[in-house]
Enzyme design. Sequence first.
Site, PDB file in Angstrom:
ATOM      1  CE  LYS A  32       2.421  11.747   2.786  1.00 58.43           C
ATOM      2  NZ  LYS A  32       1.574  10.694   3.376  1.00 58.43           N
ATOM      3  CG  HIS A  66      20.936  31.141  14.568  1.00 58.16           C
ATOM      4  ND1 HIS A  66      19.608  31.315  14.882  1.00 58.16           N
ATOM      5  CD2 HIS A  66      21.343  32.269  13.933  1.00 58.16           C
ATOM      6  CE1 HIS A  66      19.225  32.507  14.457  1.00 58.16           C
ATOM      7  NE2 HIS A  66      20.247  33.107  13.880  1.00 58.16           N
ATOM      8  CB  THR A  90      -0.873   0.013   1.281  1.00 57.86           C
ATOM      9  OG1 THR A  90      -1.633  -1.193   1.321  1.00 57.86           O
ATOM     10  CG2 THR A  90      -1.785   1.216   1.325  1.00 57.86           C
ATOM     11  CB  CYS A  91       3.754   2.066   2.155  1.00 59.30           C
ATOM     12  SG  CYS A  91       4.865   3.406   2.508  1.00 59.30           S
ATOM     13  CB  ALA A 128     -10.730   9.610   4.233  1.00 59.69           C
ATOM     14  N   GLY A 167     -14.501  12.191   6.915  1.00 64.56           N
ATOM     15  CA  GLY A 167     -13.482  11.759   7.869  1.00 64.56           C
ATOM     16  C   GLY A 167     -12.317  12.729   7.933  1.00 64.56           C
ATOM     17  N   GLY A 198     -10.936   5.596   7.729  1.00 66.31           N
ATOM     18  CA  GLY A 198     -10.001   4.667   8.345  1.00 66.31           C
ATOM     19  C   GLY A 198      -9.758   3.430   7.494  1.00 66.31           C
TER      20      GLY A 198
END
Length: 462
Positions: free
Chosen positions: A51, A441, A41-42, A266, A176, A268
């Site tokens: 993504k 930083h 699935t991924c 969606a 969802g 789940g």
Amino acid sequence: MASYDVIIIGSGPGGYVAAIRCAQLGLKTACVEGRETLGGTCLNVGCIPSKALLHASHMLHEAEHNFAAMGLKGKSPSVDWKQMQAYKQDTIDGNTKGIEFLFKKNKIDWIKGWASIPEAGKVKVGEDIHEAKNIIIASGSEPASLKGVEVDEETVVSSTGALKLDKIPKKMVVIGAGVIGLEMGSIYGRLGAEVTVIEYLDAITPGMDSEVQKTFQRILKKQGLKFVMGAAVQSCEVKNGKATVKYTLRKKETEAEIEADTVLLATGRRPYTGGLGLDKIGVELSERGQIKTGDDWQTNVKGIYAIGDAIDGPMLAHKAEDEGMACAEVLAGNHGHVNYGLIPGVIYTHPEVANVGATEDALKEEGRDYKVGKFSFMGNGRAKANFAADGFVKILADKETDRILGCHIIGPSAGDLIHEVCVAMEFGAAAQDLAMTCHAHPTYSEAVREAALACGDGAIHA
Ligand SMILES: Cc1cc2nc3c(=O)[nH]c(=O)nc-3n(C[C@H](O)[C@H](O)[C@H](O)COP(=O)(O)OP(=O)(O)OC[C@H]3O[C@@H](n4cnc5c(N)ncnc54)[C@H](O)[C@@H]3O)c2cc1C
């Protein structure tokens, strides 16, 4: 008929990672996959394609909203949906072929087809029966259904259909407000759809820290997503390519309806174990259809193990991967361990949302003595320069010992930032340990340090 030390059923993040680790540990390994390509699935219809579309649509959002302010002038890019789909497919192909390469490199046999288990020690694929000392089931999950809503993958789609719509809808309804619904809703919202999210509960992303939930919903609203909260969807009717979703507002007990070109269901996912024949060999399932396992991932049938979305726990790729590695160690006679208390959760919207460990709500409920160190990205120079200052880092630490109990981030690169807290928590760190660690930083990670400082004598830039 071939004979193996281990046969893994399913090549998602659980299965393929288990296969690679088993092979690395010297076990003769095969992996059965029913799909045309490896990665589950991924890689095929989940993490990776979503993504890719999130990235592309975020780039568009940046161009439309922030480029001019940075002195980047010119015509805004327009969306070539066909090319965006091709880019998504290239990303999938690159990843799935990568797994194929890793299988070859590690001498793992890829058995193509759908597997069943006629008895412990045997795996049937087509007419062939393969023998294995041990079997790992990594068969994953499938989208959950909802009474009254029939998915046709055209007008009413699951996440799989939503990743490959023919065109960008004008009006989209997402049923969802969980991770998948909000990620997909963000994609289409940024690409120009009017998106309405209908959620049964009163808060989005159930289980998340409630302060993050509120901030997250506020930001998504600002981005144009609409929400109907506390609404129970009753039905979804499709006529001439348009859908009408009817719902009841639970508190007011009133009914309402909304029209859309596309409806995404969606609500789940549920474990997928179809066709394996588990009932015949007596592998026990929970009431929710998850395969029951012990701490070593072995089911009640000796020699049959299970991992990933098919068993209990969060349905996340990295959880499946960790179980895959740990289960392989167990099969090789070593110790396998997964720290279930420290599995991070990430939502890849913009801003990202990430969490690990306890929520403040859970600590309150436990009656635990805790302190909160919070730092807004408004005080982070890098975030301000990048127009990404919405959000905060919140660290929860034990009031007496200062040990970190949880961390919740909403802000730029939250999904990457969370990992320094994961490592710190894995080592049992105190907030002061993070606070005393020099952070470069200007980086977003300074906000994590500032939140840790806020657990003690105070943040500097707040
Ligand atoms: C849209 C979407 C986005 C997601 N985004 C993320 C994310 O960003 N991050 C994250 O962590 N998780 C994400 N997830 C969840 C993630 O995809 C799953 O948690 C993960 O894939 C589970 O891995 P798995 O190995 O258990 O199963 P799966 O990846 O589901 O793989 C199981 C494989 O087993 C095969 N199989 C099943 N039965 C048999 C059989 N009998 N014979 C042969 N093969 C069989 C299936 O074909 C499938 O390929 C997302 C899911 C979706 C749907």
